[in-house]
Design a protein around this motif. Sequence first.
Motif, PDB file in Angstrom:
ATOM      1  N   ARG A  38      10.814 -50.365  15.339  1.00 14.15           N
ATOM      2  CA  ARG A  38      11.576 -51.106  14.335  1.00 14.15           C
ATOM      3  C   ARG A  38      11.924 -52.497  14.846  1.00 14.15           C
ATOM      4  O   ARG A  38      11.932 -52.728  16.064  1.00 14.15           O
ATOM      5  N   PRO A  39      12.225 -53.423  13.962  1.00 14.78           N
ATOM      6  CA  PRO A  39      12.693 -54.737  14.423  1.00 14.78           C
ATOM      7  C   PRO A  39      13.926 -54.624  15.309  1.00 14.78           C
ATOM      8  O   PRO A  39      14.125 -55.447  16.208  1.00 14.78           O
ATOM      9  N   GLU A  40      14.748 -53.590  15.044  1.00 18.66           N
ATOM     10  CA  GLU A  40      15.929 -53.407  15.902  1.00 18.66           C
ATOM     11  C   GLU A  40      15.537 -53.135  17.347  1.00 18.66           C
ATOM     12  O   GLU A  40      16.244 -53.543  18.283  1.00 18.66           O
ATOM     13  N   ASP A  41      14.391 -52.471  17.540  1.00 20.75           N
ATOM     14  CA  ASP A  41      13.934 -52.199  18.904  1.00 20.75           C
ATOM     15  C   ASP A  41      13.632 -53.503  19.649  1.00 20.75           C
ATOM     16  O   ASP A  41      13.890 -53.620  20.844  1.00 20.75           O
ATOM     17  N   VAL A  42      13.101 -54.476  18.904  1.00 18.81           N
ATOM     18  CA  VAL A  42      12.808 -55.768  19.522  1.00 18.81           C
ATOM     19  C   VAL A  42      14.107 -56.500  19.841  1.00 18.81           C
ATOM     20  O   VAL A  42      14.234 -57.146  20.890  1.00 18.81           O
ATOM     21  N   ARG A  43      15.084 -56.398  18.931  1.00 18.19           N
ATOM     22  CA  ARG A  43      16.381 -57.030  19.210  1.00 18.19           C
ATOM     23  C   ARG A  43      17.035 -56.386  20.418  1.00 18.19           C
ATOM     24  O   ARG A  43      17.639 -57.077  21.251  1.00 18.19           O
ATOM     25  N   TRP A  44      16.914 -55.057  20.542  1.00 17.80           N
ATOM     26  CA  TRP A  44      17.467 -54.379  21.718  1.00 17.80           C
ATOM     27  C   TRP A  44      16.716 -54.803  22.989  1.00 17.80           C
ATOM     28  O   TRP A  44      17.323 -54.935  24.049  1.00 17.80           O
TER      29      TRP A  44
END
Length: 341
Positions: free
Chosen positions: A243-249
Amino acid sequence: LKSLDPEMFERCHFFDSVFSMMLMQTMRADMSAKEREAAYQEIIAPGPAKRWTKPVDLFSKDYIFVPLHLEDQQWSLAVVCRPGLWAQQQTNMTTSRFSNGGRNAVSAPAAAAGAEVSEPAADFSGILYLGPLRLPPSSPGIMKLKWYLEEEYKYKMSHRTAAASSSAEAPPPVGDPRFRIMTVKHVNGAQVNGALRLLDPCDSALYMLKFIEKLATHASALKPPLENSPLFSWDAYEELRFRPEDVRWLRRDMKRDIQLLGEQQAAGEAAAAEATAEAAAAEAAAADAAAAALRAAATKEAVAVREAEAARHAEELLADEEAEARAKESKKAKKKKKKKK
């Protein structure tokens, strides 16, 4: 990956972006054979760059990950799959094609243009390309990587055969691995194609790191393997999706790691400065002690000199008194002598 799956880690090799930049700047797709060899020697010249592949046999690896920044695109990723298998197949083809009427030969114009050859039905050996745009196999950036693999193979194999052969015999010639015609397959998928077109270079670099992480962690478990999938679609595999959240993390974790490294570096520099100051203080204290010892020795020597001078003066006074006494006795003796006469 090294801690989670050591066996898979040993089957992979990871180049960094510095190597990629040096490769793109040094190697040109239109070089002659001698120019390519000279460019390769410049890449592996003594220095930090030589450590990239000197202790590594790239052709024993299943996957080689190369981050690329090609032709003004976003960051992209090339995954060289089983280069040793490709070299083995092509060198065998080179030695056998003259005995079968050239049926397996690839024409010189096609090879020069970077034309693809059909891969065998067994394990795929070629290049998977993950990027926002589909690149032809003869793309300059891709060709530079192919030529590098070719020069690396020739260099490593020539040294290996020379070491294995006796000194009285000339080493056998190294077969032509023909990486210049290596198959290139573009991996499709919304995350690979659509998302990358909308990202700035920094975010595309983060996506490349996520692609590497996912592929290195799950490549051996994909059914069927991604490189053997007819559509080569990233989205077809649940294990590869993120997910895009994984990239933000990932960005958050990288920021934290960079800050931690900065703090560790600052702490190390402070400890080194403190140790240097303590060493300087100890050195100054030792110098002061040495100077004090020298002053004490000089004072002692001066006292000894003064005492020696006083003793010598006392001896001289005693000698003078004794001489004066003897002179008086002699004078008295002379007077007595005169009176008797």
